[in-house]
Design a protein around this motif. Structure first.
Motif, PDB file in Angstrom:
ATOM      1  N   ASP A  17      -9.532  -7.372   3.962  1.00  0.00           N
ATOM      2  CA  ASP A  17      -9.316  -8.827   3.977  1.00  0.00           C
ATOM      3  C   ASP A  17      -8.172  -9.165   4.913  1.00  0.00           C
ATOM      4  OD1 ASP A  17      -8.939 -11.495   3.546  1.00  0.00           O
ATOM      5  OD2 ASP A  17      -8.854 -11.359   1.360  1.00  0.00           O
ATOM      6  N   ARG A  18      -8.497  -9.566   6.130  1.00  0.00           N
ATOM      7  CA  ARG A  18      -7.466  -9.817   7.138  1.00  0.00           C
ATOM      8  C   ARG A  18      -6.693 -11.112   6.895  1.00  0.00           C
ATOM      9  NH1 ARG A  18      -6.516  -6.408  11.573  1.00  0.00           N
ATOM     10  NH2 ARG A  18      -7.666  -4.481  11.197  1.00  0.00           N
ATOM     11  N   THR A  19      -7.045 -11.857   5.838  1.00  0.00           N
ATOM     12  CA  THR A  19      -6.237 -13.020   5.485  1.00  0.00           C
ATOM     13  C   THR A  19      -4.998 -12.622   4.685  1.00  0.00           C
ATOM     14  OG1 THR A  19      -7.350 -13.484   3.373  1.00  0.00           O
ATOM     15  CG2 THR A  19      -8.355 -14.402   5.375  1.00  0.00           C
ATOM     16  N   GLY A  43      -4.335  16.052   8.075  1.00  0.00           N
ATOM     17  CA  GLY A  43      -5.221  15.159   7.338  1.00  0.00           C
ATOM     18  C   GLY A  43      -4.844  13.697   7.347  1.00  0.00           C
ATOM     19  N   ALA A  44      -3.776  13.318   8.064  1.00  0.00           N
ATOM     20  CA  ALA A  44      -3.312  11.927   8.017  1.00  0.00           C
ATOM     21  C   ALA A  44      -4.355  10.953   8.525  1.00  0.00           C
ATOM     22  CB  ALA A  44      -2.018  11.789   8.817  1.00  0.00           C
ATOM     23  N   ALA A  45      -5.089  11.322   9.563  1.00  0.00           N
ATOM     24  CA  ALA A  45      -6.082  10.404  10.128  1.00  0.00           C
ATOM     25  C   ALA A  45      -7.156  10.059   9.109  1.00  0.00           C
ATOM     26  CB  ALA A  45      -6.702  11.004  11.385  1.00  0.00           C
ATOM     27  N   GLU A  46      -7.629  11.055   8.362  1.00  0.00           N
ATOM     28  CA  GLU A  46      -8.633  10.802   7.339  1.00  0.00           C
ATOM     29  C   GLU A  46      -8.051   9.968   6.197  1.00  0.00           C
ATOM     30  OE1 GLU A  46     -12.073  10.746   5.042  1.00  0.00           O
ATOM     31  OE2 GLU A  46     -11.752  11.121   7.180  1.00  0.00           O
ATOM     32  N   THR A  47      -6.823  10.261   5.808  1.00  0.00           N
ATOM     33  CA  THR A  47      -6.176   9.460   4.765  1.00  0.00           C
ATOM     34  C   THR A  47      -6.041   8.008   5.191  1.00  0.00           C
ATOM     35  OG1 THR A  47      -4.951  11.389   3.958  1.00  0.00           O
ATOM     36  CG2 THR A  47      -4.073   9.219   3.381  1.00  0.00           C
ATOM     37  N   LEU A  48      -5.619   7.784   6.414  1.00  0.00           N
ATOM     38  CA  LEU A  48      -5.495   6.417   6.909  1.00  0.00           C
ATOM     39  C   LEU A  48      -6.850   5.717   6.937  1.00  0.00           C
ATOM     40  CD1 LEU A  48      -3.826   4.134   8.114  1.00  0.00           C
ATOM     41  CD2 LEU A  48      -4.117   5.196  10.365  1.00  0.00           C
ATOM     42  N   ARG A  49      -7.885   6.422   7.358  1.00  0.00           N
ATOM     43  CA  ARG A  49      -9.216   5.819   7.385  1.00  0.00           C
ATOM     44  C   ARG A  49      -9.628   5.347   5.996  1.00  0.00           C
ATOM     45  NH1 ARG A  49     -14.158   6.648   6.065  1.00  0.00           N
ATOM     46  NH2 ARG A  49     -13.706   8.694   5.146  1.00  0.00           N
ATOM     47  N   GLU A  50      -9.391   6.161   4.980  1.00  0.00           N
ATOM     48  CA  GLU A  50      -9.750   5.774   3.621  1.00  0.00           C
ATOM     49  C   GLU A  50      -8.922   4.591   3.142  1.00  0.00           C
ATOM     50  OE1 GLU A  50     -10.411   8.777   0.660  1.00  0.00           O
ATOM     51  OE2 GLU A  50     -10.572  10.347   2.179  1.00  0.00           O
ATOM     52  N   ILE A  51      -7.635   4.578   3.473  1.00  0.00           N
ATOM     53  CA  ILE A  51      -6.779   3.462   3.073  1.00  0.00           C
ATOM     54  C   ILE A  51      -7.247   2.163   3.714  1.00  0.00           C
ATOM     55  CG2 ILE A  51      -4.462   2.499   3.396  1.00  0.00           C
ATOM     56  CD1 ILE A  51      -3.335   5.278   2.817  1.00  0.00           C
ATOM     57  N   LEU A  52      -7.600   2.222   4.982  1.00  0.00           N
ATOM     58  CA  LEU A  52      -8.011   1.009   5.689  1.00  0.00           C
ATOM     59  C   LEU A  52      -9.276   0.397   5.099  1.00  0.00           C
ATOM     60  CD1 LEU A  52      -7.277   1.974   9.413  1.00  0.00           C
ATOM     61  CD2 LEU A  52      -5.951   0.464   7.917  1.00  0.00           C
ATOM     62  N   VAL A  90       0.862  -1.181   0.000  1.00  0.00           N
ATOM     63  CA  VAL A  90       0.000   0.000   0.000  1.00  0.00           C
ATOM     64  C   VAL A  90       0.898   1.231   0.000  1.00  0.00           C
ATOM     65  CG1 VAL A  90      -1.795   1.245   1.233  1.00  0.00           C
ATOM     66  CG2 VAL A  90      -1.776  -1.264   1.271  1.00  0.00           C
ATOM     67  N   GLN A  91       0.666   2.156  -0.948  1.00  0.00           N
ATOM     68  CA  GLN A  91       1.574   3.294  -1.098  1.00  0.00           C
ATOM     69  C   GLN A  91       0.845   4.577  -1.469  1.00  0.00           C
ATOM     70  OE1 GLN A  91       4.716   2.630  -3.940  1.00  0.00           O
ATOM     71  NE2 GLN A  91       5.429   4.751  -3.872  1.00  0.00           N
ATOM     72  N   PRO A  92       0.906   5.620  -0.645  1.00  0.00           N
ATOM     73  CA  PRO A  92       0.439   6.938  -1.070  1.00  0.00           C
ATOM     74  C   PRO A  92       1.424   7.522  -2.087  1.00  0.00           C
ATOM     75  CG  PRO A  92       0.579   6.762   1.341  1.00  0.00           C
ATOM     76  CD  PRO A  92       1.340   5.614   0.764  1.00  0.00           C
ATOM     77  N   VAL A  93       0.915   8.123  -3.153  1.00  0.00           N
ATOM     78  CA  VAL A  93       1.777   8.620  -4.228  1.00  0.00           C
ATOM     79  C   VAL A  93       1.340  10.006  -4.672  1.00  0.00           C
ATOM     80  CG1 VAL A  93       2.319   6.302  -5.091  1.00  0.00           C
ATOM     81  CG2 VAL A  93       0.351   7.543  -6.028  1.00  0.00           C
ATOM     82  N   ASP A  94       2.286  10.736  -5.278  1.00  0.00           N
ATOM     83  CA  ASP A  94       1.970  11.997  -5.942  1.00  0.00           C
ATOM     84  C   ASP A  94       2.240  11.839  -7.433  1.00  0.00           C
ATOM     85  OD1 ASP A  94       4.731  12.051  -6.173  1.00  0.00           O
ATOM     86  OD2 ASP A  94       5.018  13.842  -4.956  1.00  0.00           O
ATOM     87  N   ASP A  95       2.186  12.930  -8.179  1.00  0.00           N
ATOM     88  CA  ASP A  95       2.381  12.856  -9.633  1.00  0.00           C
ATOM     89  C   ASP A  95       3.753  12.280  -9.987  1.00  0.00           C
ATOM     90  OD1 ASP A  95      -0.116  13.926 -10.186  1.00  0.00           O
ATOM     91  OD2 ASP A  95       0.613  15.993 -10.223  1.00  0.00           O
TER      92      ASP A  95
END
Length: 210
Positions: free
Chosen positions: A87-89, A73-82, A16-21
């Motif tokens: 799938d916990r497997t 905004g990190a908390a909101e970003t993390l929420r969206e990523i999660l 999982v990776q946050p990216v820019d242009d």
């Protein structure tokens, strides 16, 4: 956030990776480097960050270069990523470059989902982050840290602390029995971000028995 997926959708290993242009322009090179060492059995999900200083910052902080400060905004970003990692497997590893690397490290203090953190040239100079690490408990088992050997050689008084800060972070995590490494790369912050990120992910991926 806009997302893109690469690789094997059925793979056990999910990156999982946050990216820019700029990251998006180099993503195929990053994937090629990972495939060369690991093979094809992984999946990469990228999350497009449009407001870098706000979406990846854990709390507000004044500008340290230019005029743009940092949001919370990190908390909101993390929420969206999660939401994409239900799938916990699967085995999830979170990583990124620069402020995205710092975000990945911060996220490991907020969730136990990510079994590896790949922080390539993270912005360890971020105001208050060293204290945050000392006062909180990380919830992952493996952490990769890296920095360019010229990144601390800057006239900016805040950013010039990055070398000392990342050494202290490494020592702190090792002292907490976290499987943590610190790798030094040649060059400044703007060199080989794709290769550095690939190396970061590969280090956490190669330990398959999390």
């Amino acid at each position: 956030m806009e997302t893109h997926e690469y690789g094997n959708r059925e793979a056990q290993m999910v990156l999982v990776q946050p990216v820019d242009d700029h990251d998006e322009e180099l993503i195929e090179l990053e994937l090629e480097a990972i495939r060369k060492e690991y093979g094809e059995d992984f999946r990469l999900i990228t999350f497009k960050i449009t407001d870098w200083n706000r979406q990846l910052s854990p709390w507000e902080a004044p500008a340290v270069f230019g005029r743009e400060g940092f949001g919370n905004g990190a908390a909101e970003t993390l929420r969206e990523i999660l939401e994409y990692c239900g799938d916990r497997t699967k085995t999830y590893c979170l990583g990124g470059y620069s402020l995205a690397g710092l975000f990945a490290l911060w996220a490991a203090y907020r969730t136990d989902l990510f079994q590896g953190i790949a922080a390539a040239s993270p912005s360890m100079w971020f105001p208050g982050f060293a204290e945050f690490m000392k006062e909180n408990e990380i919830r992952t088992r493996r952490v990769y840290l890296s920095l360019g050997d010229r990144e601390a050689k800057t006239r900016n008084p805040v950013m010039s602390t990055v070398g000392d800060q990342i050494r202290e972070a490494h020592a702190l995590l090792c002292g907490q029995s976290i499987d943590c490494t610190l790798e030094w790369n040649a060059g400044n912050h703007f060199v080989d971000s794709d290769k550095r990120t690939a190396k970061a992910f590969l280090w956490v991926m190669k330990e398959k028995s999390f």
